[in-house]
Scaffold this motif. Structure first.
Motif, short mmCIF file in Angstrom:
data_model
loop_
_atom_site.label_atom_id
_atom_site.label_comp_id
_atom_site.label_asym_id
_atom_site.label_seq_id
_atom_site.Cartn_x
_atom_site.Cartn_y
_atom_site.Cartn_z
N GLU A 88 0.74 -0.97 0.13
CA GLU A 88 -0.13 0.07 -0.06
C GLU A 88 0.93 1.39 -0.34
O GLU A 88 0.64 2.16 -0.81
N SER A 89 1.97 1.25 0.93
CA SER A 89 2.83 2.41 0.76
C SER A 89 3.54 2.87 -0.54
O SER A 89 3.90 3.98 -0.63
N PHE A 90 3.88 1.88 -1.11
CA PHE A 90 4.23 2.09 -2.55
C PHE A 90 3.27 2.02 -3.72
O PHE A 90 3.75 1.91 -4.95
N GLY A 91 2.14 1.83 -3.34
CA GLY A 91 1.28 2.05 -4.54
C GLY A 91 1.05 0.61 -5.23
O GLY A 91 0.71 0.73 -6.49
N LEU A 92 1.34 -0.54 -4.80
CA LEU A 92 1.15 -1.78 -5.53
C LEU A 92 0.15 -2.63 -5.17
O LEU A 92 -0.31 -2.68 -3.92
N GLU A 93 -0.28 -3.52 -6.18
CA GLU A 93 -1.73 -4.29 -5.97
C GLU A 93 -0.67 -5.71 -5.41
O GLU A 93 0.11 -6.19 -5.83
N LEU A 94 -1.60 -6.26 -4.65
CA LEU A 94 -1.25 -7.53 -4.22
C LEU A 94 -2.17 -8.52 -5.06
O LEU A 94 -3.38 -8.36 -5.18
N ALA A 125 0.32 -16.26 0.09
CA ALA A 125 0.59 -16.31 -1.36
C ALA A 125 0.22 -15.05 -2.20
O ALA A 125 0.46 -15.06 -3.37
N MET A 126 -0.23 -14.02 -1.23
CA MET A 126 -0.58 -12.70 -2.14
C MET A 126 0.52 -12.13 -2.01
O MET A 126 1.04 -11.65 -1.02
N LEU A 127 1.19 -11.81 -3.22
CA LEU A 127 2.29 -10.85 -3.39
C LEU A 127 2.22 -9.76 -4.34
O LEU A 127 1.41 -9.49 -5.31
N PRO A 128 3.17 -8.58 -4.11
CA PRO A 128 3.09 -7.50 -4.82
C PRO A 128 3.25 -8.00 -6.35
O PRO A 128 4.05 -8.46 -6.82
N VAL A 129 2.52 -7.08 -7.19
CA VAL A 129 2.44 -7.44 -8.78
C VAL A 129 3.94 -6.97 -9.07
O VAL A 129 4.56 -5.98 -8.85
#
Length: 424
Positions: A88-94, A125-129
């Motif tokens: 969230e802090s770097f604006g990335l989707e999980l 297993a949810m990881l940043p795109v």
């Protein structure tokens, strides 16, 4: 690719660390590993499992570090929020990583850890795109790395075994790839000189050095000089360090017990293997720590045939056959009893060497000796060596035991290599 000098902040997440229930060994271990590749650790931050405070810590880290390394908070429970807040802090989707999802299912069900895959396990297993995935061969939660907003972010699970193994296996190569220069480091391990004395001896040289560099570090009861070089190739870095290492070893002489060894017992293990020799141990104040330290090394049983912990006078008499009258006359903490302990255990177990240790680890004395008085001994077929140590009345029990063990292993190292065994 760049030759930039990177500064790192280690962000340790876990309320259990703040409460003192868990010792933060992760930050220590990662700092040591980062030192091997020339990355400066500028800050250690510990924050509890609170999303708002974690956001604040991440914002501060972004303002002052090039590399942010988080440990902890990647598991399946509701307080494992590190990944969510960092993304969230770097604006990335999980996004669900199907490969890691399948690995989780296999680990948790097929290997018998659980009868079913619960929904909360899937969040691991949810990881940043777009991230680089670090598969966890030592547990369940994968780690990862990504680059965003001109920062490098690495996330590693908190359990020390997983953290240490994953960081060395995945994060170290990833971080090395950030630069086209190779950073190589070696440690010269020393027993018999303090960190401050090492600094005094080499201070002018260290201050004048640019590449390679050299710095002293203290361990619990020994120390080391870390020598690091940066070059276009590993071979070139090695050549740059070679004369420095030779110079240091020549200057320090026989107090150097090894280069790139973890501890003095590891050096002794290698020497025993080289010479095909065995030893046994009779312990009192160390309470079996000598045996534990040596048998922590895989393959130790080939060279360590056994030991006894004779913590009381009765045990010394019953298990080692030491004359009770001698113990009564000289005291359990004495030159004579230490000598007997090493000789008797060597004789009973038929080893090339026998070692003994008896002393006062505290907090109470015996009315004769101060706390920290320890006698260490080494019996061989030619002679028996005994040394009286005064390790400090204000030192902890742990330090006194550790230090006494180092003296014994160092006596063994000296004997095996033909160096004089110091007895005073």
């Amino acid at each position: 690719m760049t030759n930039k000098v990177y500064n790192a902040e280690i962000l340790s997440v876990g309320t259990e660390i703040l409460l003192g229930r868990t010792t933060n060994t992760d930050a220590r271990d990662i700092s040591l590993m980062l030192g091997e590749i020339g990355i400066n650790v500028k800050y250690h931050t510990v924050v509890g499992d609170n999303p708002q405070r974690l956001r604040e810590c991440i914002a501060i880290a972004k303002s002052r570090a090039d590399i942010i390394i988080s440990t902890g908070g990647l598991g399946p429970t509701c307080d494992d929020l590190t990944k969510v807040v960092l993304a969230e802090s770097f604006g990335l989707e999980l996004k669900m990583n199907e490969e890691e999802k399948n690995c989780l299912y296999d680990y948790l069900t097929n290997k018998g850890y659980s009868k079913e895959m619960t929904e909360n396990n899937l969040q691991q297993a949810m990881l940043p795109v777009g991230c680089t995935v670090f598969h966890n061969n030592w547990g369940t939660a994968p780690g990862c790395a990504f680059e965003a907003e001109d920062k490098v972010v690495i996330m590693i699970p908190g359990p020390p075994k997983e953290c240490n193994s994953m960081f060395r296996t995945y994060a170290m190569p990833y971080l090395r790839s950030l630069s086209d220069e190779k950073i190589v480091s070696h440690s010269v391990r020393v027993f018999g000189m303090s960190e401050s004395a090492l600094d005094q001896k080499f201070r002018d040289e260290m201050n004048a050095m640019i590449n390679p560099t050299m710095a002293p570090y203290a361990k619990e009861s020994d120390c080391l000089l870390q020598i690091t070089a940066k070059a276009k190739s590993v071979e070139e870095a090695e050549e740059m360090m070679k004369p420095v290492i030779e110079h240091v070893c020549n200057e320090l002489g026989d107090i150097v017990f090894g280069v790139d060894v973890e501890c003095v017992e590891e050096r002794v293990f290698r020497l025993l293997k080289e010479k095909n020799m065995t030893f046994s141990a009779a312990e009192s104040c160390t309470g079996g720590e000598l045996a534990k330290r040596f048998t922590d090394i895989p393959g130790a049983s080939e060279f360590f045939l056994g030991g006894v912990t004779t913590y009381t006078n009765g045990a010394k008499a019953a298990l080692l056959g030491i004359d009770s009258a001698l113990i009564e006359e000289k005291g359990a903490v004495s030159y004579e009893v230490a000598k007997e302990m090493a000789e008797r255990v060597r004789e009973k177990l038929g080893t090339d060497m026998g070692v003994g240790v008896t002393g006062l680890a505290g907090p109470d004395g015996d009315g004769v000796h101060e706390v920290g008085t320890v006698f260490v001994s080494l019996a061989t077929k030619e002679a028996t060596f005994v040394r009286e140590l005064h390790l400090g009345a204000r030192r902890t029990r742990s330090y006194i035991r550790r230090c006494a063990g180092n003296y014994i292993f160092d006596m063994m190292r000296r004997y095996i290599t033909g160096l004089p065994v110091i007895t005073e």
